[in-house]
Design a protein around this motif. Structure first.
Motif: not given
Length: 806
Positions: A618-640
């Motif tokens: 769902l978050l990826f779909r939301l980001s794709a729909a927001g490509a031309d919108r004022r929207q930032l998806l910021l994720v954190t994780h422990r991988n390298t």
């Protein structure tokens, strides 16, 4: 989680050869009674057996423990070795007269004698054990001589046994005869053998001594021939592994394992009122009720990776013990244990419970003679947990402060009055643990953000792009303690015009669809986590009507993302299940896009390595729909590297920031800022900076230890636990290599290590690539631990005897 006994036991299907090996190795770890039970009537939940039960308690270990404790960890090793010698000698006496060991205790044994003349054999065995202890129980502890003594309770009658559980089969002992055994032992003083009234009536009066309360003391050992306990016989058709807790079983079956020093979180669960329930409900109903409780304890513990250790007998109760951290740690043992206990207590059931939990250091390893073994945990942490449990009321979880302080999950807590406990110089402080109330934020002690200018400026640049109408995805990757959350907080503080929605994924909820979206949805609805379901449902309906009334028919799908079940509408009832996920994503997209129009928006999702697949989609779909919108998806994780941005995200602007450890200069700056009111000596600052390895979390924990103890060498328990979790995820061979390498220091010559330990463990050429997250190569050809605290944690686990050999 839901299990059935058949599902769980059959899940470990193995080849015939591995089955035979497992049975051969594990048979000494299982009571003979259990083996006979599974051979004869494996599906029975309960069994009544006539015989004599002997409860042996060794006194003097408290004084011995206090003397040995002054010697630090080596004292725990000496305690274990002492117990081993004493208990092997005592068990040999007991087995010479036909005993079967039912339960080990910390310093106690529970034995069963069956067959002809079981009363006399039980008494003679206890008499011989008493004589043996007189011979082996005089011990030197430094300059002091400590004499171990033994109190014994013996009863004869019909005993109720229960074989319950789903993850493994656990033998429980309950009923009035078992309670009488424990009670009678409590009447006996050190050096005395007390006999229950039914046993006195069946013994020759020549062996019965003076009365004591409602018991009599044994005056002499009955004249009965030695009759060695029978062998367990052919076990090829028995599933021996199913009778041993999962974690202990795995540890015993390792090709290589040895004693270890560990930090554990011990939890005693008291299943209360079993005698009363037996009388009121009958044995069949009590068996089902106990099975229900033990199944829940085992399944929840398995889910949270909290090892089930053992069960024990009590006065009118049964006790189960969990030991998170032994034989393996997750790095968050306190948090996992408290979450597990809260879920266990919240399960409905007939048998009332109370729980006590504590954290502390222990020594672990195999124990006992070859014919009757056990994986044991030795240390005061368990004794304190038992005493905390004894202060809890029915339905309460009572936890010491150290457990609550180390848990990232927050709970509603109510302190009780401090109480004195045996062996403790200070009163024990504990609190009643209620419902989960939230999660602690990452610690940074109010320090300014230093050493992350490049990453912060890059993130602020992205936010400026978002203000201009471009959608972005940003990943921040790094190990715990490197400052992922701190960078996000600083960026938000510098962008007050940006609307922020914040969610954190939980490892315990990785299988719960849309769990990561719950906090987002509540933020959109302007509701906190404590809002009742009725309020959430009402607010959701109002918000949908406000932003897109056409979605009202799909309200039950939106409610799924909040963890709420709503009755079907006509359109949701008609929806084919095959299209449910796609339709839910479509409806959620329409709703969230409508809600997030207007001001620039930052959607922060932490720890996406724990994210459930439905939320990720769902978050990826939301980001794709927001490509031309004022929207930032910021994720954190422990991988390298990248874990969220995929090959399908070419149309999206994306950035990955991989955090490396802070430089030594930056760490020294942080130390100076943190100790501005009470500066440390320059050489102390240098040592702390080096030991922290550029990890801010480790730095602040080290500063706490320095302030408390004045030592720069101590390893903070919280840091040791985190690193222990990483070490325990290694294979047994790699874990051993890492621990052995730690003996050589923070840096070492791999050829020297190989030459020194080649007969102990195989140090293959590829081992260092598998250990690359913990050890790195130097240009000189030496290897160096990436952090001296990693080296310290690996070293601290080794027993002193092994250190001396290495």
């Amino acid at each position: 989680m839901a299990y059935t006994r058949q599902m769980t036991i059959s899940a470990g299907a193995t080849t015939a050869a591995s089955h035979d090996r497992a049975n051969e190795v594990l048979t000494p770890y299982v009571p003979r009674l259990v083996i006979d039970w599974l051979r004869d009537t494996p599906d029975d939940l309960h069994r009544e057996i006539g015989g004599s039960m002997v409860f042996v308690d060794i006194s003097g270990f408290t004084a011995l423990s206090e003397h040995l404790a002054r010697r630090g960890k080596i004292g725990a090793e000496l305690m274990r070795d002492t117990l081993n010698v004493v208990f092997i000698a005592l068990l040999d006496d007991a087995y010479d007269y036909g005993a079967g060991l039912l339960k080990w205790g910390g310093d106690a044994l529970l034995l069963l004698f069956e067959g002809e003349r079981h009363e006399e054999r039980a008494c003679r065995a206890a008499w011989e054990m008493q004589r043996t202890l007189d011979r082996v129980g005089r011990l030197k502890a430094g300059s002091a001589t400590i004499t171990l003594r033994m109190s014994v309770g013996i009863t004869t009658g019909t005993f109720q046994f229960f074989m319950v559980g789903s993850v493994h089969r656990e033998l429980l002992i309950a009923g009035p005869a078992a309670t009488e055994t424990v009670t009678v032992e409590g009447i006996a003083d050190a050096g005395e053998i007390a006999l229950g009234p039914p046993l006195v009536a069946r013994l020759d009066p020549a062996y019965v001594g003076e009365p004591k309360e409602f018991t009599h003391l044994l005056a002499a050992g009955p004249d009965v021939d030695r009759e060695r306990a029978p062998d367990v016989g052919d076990v090829s058709a028995i599933d021996i592994p199913s009778c041993i807790p999962v974690a202990s079983r795995a540890n015993v079956l390792l090709d290589r394992s040895e004693p270890e020093h560990r930090t554990i979180t011990a939890a005693f669960i008291d299943l209360m009122d079993t005698d009363r329930l037996l009388d009121e409900l009958g044995i069949d109903a009590l068996a089902r009720a106990l099975d229900e409780r033990i199944c829940a304890i085992e399944e929840v513990a398995l889910h949270y990776e909290v090892p089930f250790y053992e069960s024990d007998v009590g006065k009118g109760s049964v006790k189960a013990l969990l030991t998170a951290g032994a034989p393996s740690s997750t790095g968050r043992d306190e948090e996992r244990t408290l979450r597990a206990l809260r879920e266990i207590m919240d399960r409905p059931g007939v048998v009332p419970m109370r729980i006590g939990v504590n954290t502390g250091k222990v020594f672990t390893g195999d124990f006992g003679p070859a014919y009757r073994r056990s994986y044991r945990v030795f240390g005061d942490a368990i004794n304190t947990a038992a005493r905390v449990m004894s202060k809890a009321e029915p339905g309460q979880i009572l936890s010491t402060e150290i457990v609550l302080n180390r848990s990232r999950t927050l709970f509603d807590t109510t302190p009780i009055a401090p109480f004195a406990a045996k062996g403790k110089s200070e009163p024990v402080r504990a609190s009643v643990v209620g419902a989960i109330t939230g999660t602690k934020k990452e610690r940074h002690d109010g320090m300014p953000l230093v050493g992350r200018d490049r990453e912060l400026n890059a993130l602020l640049g992205v936010i400026e792009e978002v203000r201009g109408g471009n959608g972005w995805i940003v990943e921040i990757a790094g190990q715990p303690g490197l400052g992922k959350t701190r960078i996000v907080e600083e960026a938000i503080a510098r962008a007050p015009d940006v609307r922020v929605l914040w969610s954190r994924c939980e490892e315990y909820e990785a299988a719960t669809p849309y769990f990561a979206m719950r906090a987002v949805m509540r933020d959109v609805l302007a509701l906190d986590a404590e809002a009742p379901t009725a309020t959430v449902t009402e607010r959701l309906s109002e918000k949908v009507a406000e932003v897109n009334p056409l979605l009202l028919d799909w309200l039950p799908l939106l409610a799924v993302m909040l963890g709420i079940d709503l009755p079907h509408t006509a359109v949701t009832k008609a929806l084919d299940e095959r299209f449910l996920r796609d339709k839910l994503a479509e409806v959620a997209m329409q709703f969230l896009v409508a809600c997030l129009t207007g001001s620039p928006t930052m959607l922060v999702v932490e720890d996406v390595h724990f994210m459930d697949e439905a939320s990720r989609d769902l978050l990826f779909r939301l980001s794709a729909a927001g490509a031309d919108r004022r929207q930032l998806l910021l994720v954190t994780h422990r991988n390298t590297g990248e874990v969220f941005v995929s090959a399908d995200s070419d149309d999206l602007s994306s950035l990955t920031l991989c955090l490396l450890p802070l430089s030594s200069e930056t760490v020294e700056t942080l130390v100076a800022l943190a100790t501005d009111d009470d500066p440390l000596a320059p050489h102390v600052v240098e040592v702390i900076a080096r030991r922290s390895g550029g990890n801010a979390l480790f730095l602040f924990e080290l500063l706490d230890v320095v302030r408390e103890t004045g030592s720069v060498d101590a390893l903070p328990d919280s840091v040791e636990s985190l690193i222990a979790g990483d070490i325990d995820r290694l294979s047994p061979t790699d874990r051993t290599v890492l621990r052995y390498a730690a003996v050589l220091g923070a840096s070492f010559d791999p050829e020297l290590l190989t030459a020194a330990v080649s007969e102990e463990v195989d140090v293959g050429d590829d081992v260092w690539s598998r250990l690359a997250d913990l050890v790195k190569a130097e240009p000189s050809g030496l290897l160096r631990f990436r952090n001296t605290l990693i080296r310290d944690a690996a070293y601290e686990g080794l027993p002193y005897r092994r250190r001396r050999v290495l």
